[in-house]
Design an enzyme around this catalytic site. Structure first.
Site: not given
Length: 257
Positions: A11, A13
């Protein structure tokens, strides 16, 4: 016996960056992946930006990632629609990340009897555009949304996001959208196909139990939860599933590459 991790999905953020600032170890982790020539992709449910935009933003924070190593919910949505109906048509609510992905996938963007209504992220949701989407869905267009996130971050606090606007359209039409992005394991599987990786030898790194970790588990990957984003260590116990490992940050995984 645990299989060697040959490929990585991460991922963005909360794992690599937070509000545009690189998190400790993020640049080292990406550098280690590239030096070891490990296939990898950075995943994001954000459909606003193109991979080129995101690569430039990451580069500005000190993380050097090529644009072809970024996989957005917009790209996954375009891939899904191409698989469902090649060269179809769509009415799109979203930004350049989504419209560009669909255009490059050979889709015609139109408000005249489209095959699909595709809802993505935008900072300027238009009442007129939402009204048109509702009428097109009532007229038979299939309803697709890039991701189910109901809020997005801003410097002033949460903003309504794709999932919240999708709920409004669903309330008006009685039709639920098909969400392509995380936690749908389809986004993970499309990413695996993109880098020709196998689930048994791939790991998913994320900061959210309810999207990254559950999507990784359902796709058959090893999962690492980092505590630099949304989920705290105490939160893990409240879920009926567990990641393979919990680590403080991405810095703890550099030596694992």
């Amino acid at each position: 016996m645990t299989k060697e991790i040959r490929s990585w999905l991460s991922d963005m953020d909360g794992v690599l960056v937070h509000e545009g600032v690189a998190l400790p170890g993020a640049a080292d982790f990406v550098r280690a992946l590239r030096d070891a020539e490990r296939p990898f992709l950075v995943l994001t449910n954000n459909s606003i930006f193109t991979p080129r935009d995101l690569a430039a933003r990451l580069r500005a924070s000190g993380i050097d990632i090529p644009e072809d190593a970024i996989w957005t919910s917009a790209l996954a949505t375009a891939q899904f629609l191409t698989d469902q109906m090649p060269s179809g048509s769509a009415y799109v609510i979203g930004e350049a990340g989504l419209t560009t992905a669909l255009y490059e996938a050979g889709y015609t963007l139109t408000g005249a009897e489209p095959d699909f209504v595709v809802l993505g992220e935008t900072r300027t949701y238009s009442f007129e555009a939402i009204t048109q989407a509702i009428r097109l869905i009532q007229g038979g267009a299939r309803f697709i949304a890039t991701n189910p996130d109901v809020t997005g971050p801003s410097q002033d606090g949460d903003l309504p996001a794709t999932g919240a606007v999708a709920a409004m359209i669903s309330a008006a039409t009685g039709r639920q959208p098909y969400f392509v992005g995380k936690p749908n394991p389809m986004m993970i599987r499309s990413a695996l196909n993109r880098i020709e990786a196998h689930s048994e030898s791939t790991a998913m790194v994320g900061d959210r139990m309810d999207t990254d970790v559950v999507a990784g588990i359902e796709a058959g990957l090893r999962t690492f939860l980092v505590l630099t984003g949304s989920t705290r260590a105490a939160d893990v116990e409240t879920y009926p599933f567990r990641p393979s490992e919990v680590v403080d940050s991405i810095a703890d995984l550099v030596a694992r590459v």
